[in-house]
Design a protein around this motif. Structure first.
Motif, PDB file in Angstrom:
ATOM      1  N   LEU A 184     -18.299  14.231  37.345  1.00 24.99           N
ATOM      2  CA  LEU A 184     -17.151  14.679  36.554  1.00 24.99           C
ATOM      3  C   LEU A 184     -17.281  14.274  35.088  1.00 24.99           C
ATOM      4  O   LEU A 184     -16.946  15.053  34.190  1.00 24.99           O
ATOM      5  CB  LEU A 184     -15.854  14.128  37.140  1.00 24.99           C
ATOM      6  CG  LEU A 184     -15.436  14.748  38.473  1.00 24.99           C
ATOM      7  CD1 LEU A 184     -14.212  14.038  39.032  1.00 24.99           C
ATOM      8  CD2 LEU A 184     -15.159  16.223  38.311  1.00 24.99           C
ATOM      9  N   LEU A 185     -17.791  13.084  34.846  1.00 21.99           N
ATOM     10  CA  LEU A 185     -17.988  12.621  33.472  1.00 21.99           C
ATOM     11  C   LEU A 185     -18.978  13.512  32.733  1.00 21.99           C
ATOM     12  O   LEU A 185     -18.710  13.979  31.630  1.00 21.99           O
ATOM     13  CB  LEU A 185     -18.487  11.178  33.479  1.00 21.99           C
ATOM     14  CG  LEU A 185     -18.852  10.594  32.119  1.00 21.99           C
ATOM     15  CD1 LEU A 185     -17.589  10.247  31.353  1.00 21.99           C
ATOM     16  CD2 LEU A 185     -19.715   9.384  32.287  1.00 21.99           C
ATOM     17  N   VAL A 218     -17.694  10.344  40.134  1.00 23.57           N
ATOM     18  CA  VAL A 218     -17.259   9.946  38.793  1.00 23.57           C
ATOM     19  C   VAL A 218     -18.300  10.352  37.759  1.00 23.57           C
ATOM     20  O   VAL A 218     -17.965  10.909  36.706  1.00 23.57           O
ATOM     21  CB  VAL A 218     -16.988   8.422  38.729  1.00 23.57           C
ATOM     22  CG1 VAL A 218     -16.884   7.942  37.300  1.00 23.57           C
ATOM     23  CG2 VAL A 218     -15.728   8.079  39.490  1.00 23.57           C
ATOM     24  N   LEU A 219     -19.570  10.109  38.044  1.00 20.03           N
ATOM     25  CA  LEU A 219     -20.625  10.476  37.100  1.00 20.03           C
ATOM     26  C   LEU A 219     -20.746  11.985  36.947  1.00 20.03           C
ATOM     27  O   LEU A 219     -20.969  12.487  35.848  1.00 20.03           O
ATOM     28  CB  LEU A 219     -21.965   9.890  37.538  1.00 20.03           C
ATOM     29  CG  LEU A 219     -22.113   8.395  37.308  1.00 20.03           C
ATOM     30  CD1 LEU A 219     -23.395   7.888  37.936  1.00 20.03           C
ATOM     31  CD2 LEU A 219     -22.066   8.063  35.840  1.00 20.03           C
ATOM     32  N   SER A 227     -25.998  12.485  32.989  1.00 20.35           N
ATOM     33  CA  SER A 227     -25.047  11.438  33.356  1.00 20.35           C
ATOM     34  C   SER A 227     -25.389  10.815  34.707  1.00 20.35           C
ATOM     35  O   SER A 227     -25.383   9.595  34.863  1.00 20.35           O
ATOM     36  CB  SER A 227     -23.629  12.013  33.378  1.00 20.35           C
ATOM     37  OG  SER A 227     -22.713  11.053  33.797  1.00 20.35           O
ATOM     38  N   LEU A 284     -21.532   3.358  34.147  1.00 19.28           N
ATOM     39  CA  LEU A 284     -20.581   4.315  33.594  1.00 19.28           C
ATOM     40  C   LEU A 284     -20.772   4.475  32.089  1.00 19.28           C
ATOM     41  O   LEU A 284     -20.818   5.591  31.578  1.00 19.28           O
ATOM     42  CB  LEU A 284     -19.149   3.861  33.906  1.00 19.28           C
ATOM     43  CG  LEU A 284     -18.027   4.796  33.505  1.00 19.28           C
ATOM     44  CD1 LEU A 284     -18.143   6.116  34.247  1.00 19.28           C
ATOM     45  CD2 LEU A 284     -16.692   4.150  33.756  1.00 19.28           C
ATOM     46  N   MET A 318     -17.896   8.128  45.706  1.00 17.66           N
ATOM     47  CA  MET A 318     -16.963   8.088  44.577  1.00 17.66           C
ATOM     48  C   MET A 318     -17.703   7.801  43.269  1.00 17.66           C
ATOM     49  O   MET A 318     -17.385   8.378  42.238  1.00 17.66           O
ATOM     50  CB  MET A 318     -15.880   7.024  44.805  1.00 17.66           C
ATOM     51  CG  MET A 318     -14.900   7.387  45.893  1.00 17.66           C
ATOM     52  SD  MET A 318     -14.007   8.899  45.555  1.00 17.66           S
ATOM     53  CE  MET A 318     -13.011   8.384  44.193  1.00 17.66           C
ATOM     54  N   ALA A 319     -18.693   6.916  43.304  1.00 23.07           N
ATOM     55  CA  ALA A 319     -19.481   6.620  42.106  1.00 23.07           C
ATOM     56  C   ALA A 319     -20.218   7.867  41.639  1.00 23.07           C
ATOM     57  O   ALA A 319     -20.225   8.191  40.447  1.00 23.07           O
ATOM     58  CB  ALA A 319     -20.466   5.488  42.384  1.00 23.07           C
ATOM     59  N   SER A 355     -21.093   0.357  44.441  1.00 26.08           N
ATOM     60  CA  SER A 355     -20.143   0.990  43.531  1.00 26.08           C
ATOM     61  C   SER A 355     -20.822   1.237  42.192  1.00 26.08           C
ATOM     62  O   SER A 355     -21.940   0.817  41.958  1.00 26.08           O
ATOM     63  CB  SER A 355     -18.913   0.100  43.333  1.00 26.08           C
ATOM     64  OG  SER A 355     -19.279  -1.083  42.678  1.00 26.08           O
TER      65      SER A 355
END
Length: 94
Positions: A15-16, A12-13, A47, A68, A8-9, A62
């Motif tokens: 997608l960011l 997130v990166l 990213s 982030l 998930m971490a 996480s």
């Protein structure tokens, strides 16, 4: 459970970074598909690398708020520099 959190971490990166690259292509009014994909890839890679470095080189556990934020900031700076170099190169051709 640990594998899900690290996945998930990373997600997130990814997608960011991809979103920042896409937004940079919109703001710069880039129209070529290759340029858009290049900006998305640049945002994504920077990213993920910055987020991994901020998390001590690993995504296990996480994603920290520092990771982030650093991923966001470094991606934005890299995309601004990319556009500055690109516009300077285009200006020297004219």
């Amino acid at each position: 459970m640990l594998e899900i959190l690290s996945l998930m971490a990373l997600l997130v990166l990814v997608l960011l970074g991809a979103t920042l690259g896409w937004l940079a292509s919109i703001l710069a009014r880039t129209e070529g598909p290759a340029d858009i994909l290049r900006q998305i890839a640049l945002g994504l890679v920077v990213s993920v690398v910055a987020g991994a470095i901020a998390n001590d080189g690993t995504m296990l556990g996480s994603l920290s708020l520092l990771g982030l934020g650093l991923g966001l900031a470094v991606s934005a700076v890299a995309l601004v520099l990319y556009h500055a170099m690109r516009s300077r190169k285009a200006g020297s051709r004219a």
